[in-house]
Enzyme design. Structure first.
Site, PDB file in Angstrom:
ATOM      1  N   ALA A  24     -34.418  -0.008  17.578  1.00 37.80           N
ATOM      2  CA  ALA A  24     -35.309  -0.567  16.564  1.00 37.80           C
ATOM      3  C   ALA A  24     -34.656  -0.739  15.186  1.00 37.80           C
ATOM      4  CB  ALA A  24     -36.548   0.306  16.445  1.00 37.80           C
TER       5      ALA A  24
ATOM      6  N   PHE B  52     -39.474   3.288  14.793  1.00 38.49           N
ATOM      7  CA  PHE B  52     -40.429   4.368  15.082  1.00 38.49           C
ATOM      8  C   PHE B  52     -40.139   5.621  14.260  1.00 38.49           C
ATOM      9  CE2 PHE B  52     -42.004   3.235  19.649  1.00 38.49           C
ATOM     10  CZ  PHE B  52     -42.712   2.190  19.108  1.00 38.49           C
TER      11      PHE B  52
ATOM     12  N   ILE C  61     -38.015  -4.987  21.819  1.00 36.85           N
ATOM     13  CA  ILE C  61     -38.939  -5.829  22.585  1.00 36.85           C
ATOM     14  C   ILE C  61     -39.269  -7.095  21.809  1.00 36.85           C
ATOM     15  CG2 ILE C  61     -39.941  -3.896  23.874  1.00 36.85           C
ATOM     16  CD1 ILE C  61     -42.179  -3.756  21.777  1.00 36.85           C
ATOM     17  N   ASP C  62     -38.483  -7.365  20.744  1.00 33.81           N
ATOM     18  CA  ASP C  62     -38.841  -8.431  19.799  1.00 33.81           C
ATOM     19  C   ASP C  62     -38.183  -9.780  20.072  1.00 33.81           C
ATOM     20  OD1 ASP C  62     -36.181  -8.028  18.875  1.00 33.81           O
ATOM     21  OD2 ASP C  62     -36.854  -6.662  17.296  1.00 33.81           O
TER      22      ASP C  62
ATOM     23  N   HIS D 157     -36.591  -2.450  27.728  1.00 31.58           N
ATOM     24  CA  HIS D 157     -38.021  -2.134  27.593  1.00 31.58           C
ATOM     25  C   HIS D 157     -38.906  -3.371  27.606  1.00 31.58           C
ATOM     26  CE1 HIS D 157     -36.668   1.881  25.572  1.00 31.58           C
ATOM     27  NE2 HIS D 157     -36.602   1.916  26.870  1.00 31.58           N
TER      28      HIS D 157
ATOM     29  N   CYS E 140     -54.979 -11.210  37.989  1.00 38.82           N
ATOM     30  CA  CYS E 140     -54.468 -12.291  38.849  1.00 38.82           C
ATOM     31  C   CYS E 140     -52.963 -12.521  38.662  1.00 38.82           C
ATOM     32  CB  CYS E 140     -55.233 -13.592  38.597  1.00 38.82           C
ATOM     33  SG  CYS E 140     -54.847 -14.385  37.015  1.00 38.82           S
TER      34      CYS E 140
ATOM     35  N   THR F   5     -30.250   3.049  16.594  1.00 33.34           N
ATOM     36  CA  THR F   5     -31.136   3.782  17.512  1.00 33.34           C
ATOM     37  C   THR F   5     -31.020   5.275  17.254  1.00 33.34           C
ATOM     38  OG1 THR F   5     -31.563   4.374  19.824  1.00 33.34           O
ATOM     39  CG2 THR F   5     -29.351   3.559  19.336  1.00 33.34           C
TER      40      THR F   5
ATOM     41  N   ASN G 257     -25.260   3.799  12.591  1.00 34.01           N
ATOM     42  CA  ASN G 257     -26.673   4.122  12.388  1.00 34.01           C
ATOM     43  C   ASN G 257     -26.896   4.672  10.985  1.00 34.01           C
ATOM     44  OD1 ASN G 257     -29.186   4.037  13.969  1.00 34.01           O
ATOM     45  ND2 ASN G 257     -29.310   6.242  13.568  1.00 34.01           N
TER      46      ASN G 257
END
Ligand code: NAD
Length: 242
Positions: free
Chosen positions: A27, A38, A107-108, A123, A134, A192, A215
């Site tokens: 992230a 997060f 996830i972006d 992810h 359905c 991360t 990082n």
């Protein structure tokens, strides 16, 4: 493990010959695009407490099944940033001149938006969605960005194709990631906290001759790396990935 200026020089030297690169991120890669992480300084963990729940619970399969209204309220407000654009770090990865394969926890979809072609999404992605009844597939643009999205065909709940807490990672994504890590000459892990498993544990599959962490802050797995470059990915990566 090298740190400070020595670590940065090591990283620059390793990248000079354009080695094959495994790039694993999280992230922190997208905070400069306006998407909060997060666990960082201004991360989502703080806003989750407004709901009286942890973000692990808010983003769990149990929450989606038992209280979809709360799940989607948190999801639309804090996870979906559909106006976000790639930042300098994504662009540096996309324009690296050597062979590069990206493994992302994000996830972006911003790596692909920046032009990266070889991306394993551990992810999943908010850009893909499907009906729980359905199984019809929908892009993010095809569903309303508030409340519980309903399938126009059957009325079922449409959920994002992301891995929620309590769900298993896709087997194919995991084995692709392991293969990339086994085959690459250099490993860069960036943005991360290395606290989410099994993603964090993947680093141990690496056979790279140089393993470098970039990082904002140290992680519990720092001792695994040859060098730790502390700072902002959006300023460091454009400087070292040419
Ligand atoms: P995390 O929040 O646990 O850790 C992010 C790390 O990045 C922190 O150590 C932080 O200090 C660092 N960081 C933040 N901004 C940075 C910057 N500009 N430069 C360098 N470092 C920076 O995130 P994680 O380890 O990816 O794990 C969280 C999980 O949450 C992941 O599985 C991911 O799927 C999901 N998530 C994704 C997004 C996204 O898609 N953009 C956003 C939030 C959470």
């Amino acid at each position: 493990m090298l740190t400070g200026e020595e670590a940065l020089s090591f990283l620059k030297k390793e990248m000079k010959s354009h080695p094959s690169l495994a790039f694993l991120d999280g992230a922190g890669m997208s905070t400069a695009s306006g998407i909060p992480d997060f666990r960082g300084q201004t991360g989502i963990s703080r806003v989750a407490s407004r709901y009286g729940l942890s973000y692990e619970r808010l983003l769990s399969i149990d929450e989606l099944n038992e209280d979809p209204a709360t799940f989607f309220d948190f999801y639309w407000n804090f996870l979906v940033h559909d106006k976000a654009e790639p930042n300098a770090a994504h662009r540096a990865v996309a324009s690296y001149e050597g062979p590069i394969r990206v493994i992302t926890q994000n996830i972006d979809g911003l790596h692909q938006k920046a032009g990266s072609k070889d991306v394993v999404e551990l992810h999943g992605s908010i850009l893909r969605n499907h009906c729980l009844s359905c199984e019809s597939a929908y892009s993010l643009d095809e569903i309303p960005h508030r409340g519980i999205p309903r399938c126009p065909k059957c009325g079922g709940i449409v959920r994002p194709d992301i891995v929620l807490y309590g769900e298993e990672l896709d087997y194919e994504a995991l084995s692709d990631a392991e293969e990339i890590l086994e085959e690459s000459d250099v490993l860069i892990v960036a943005g991360t906290s290395l606290r989410v498993y099994p993603a964090a544990g993947l680093i141990y599959s690496s056979r790279a001759k140089a393993k470098i962490l970039v990082n904002a802050e140290p992680t519990p797995l720092n001792s695994f790396f040859d060098a730790f470059v502390q700072g902002d990915v959006a300023s460091i990566l454009p400087e070292v990935l040419k």
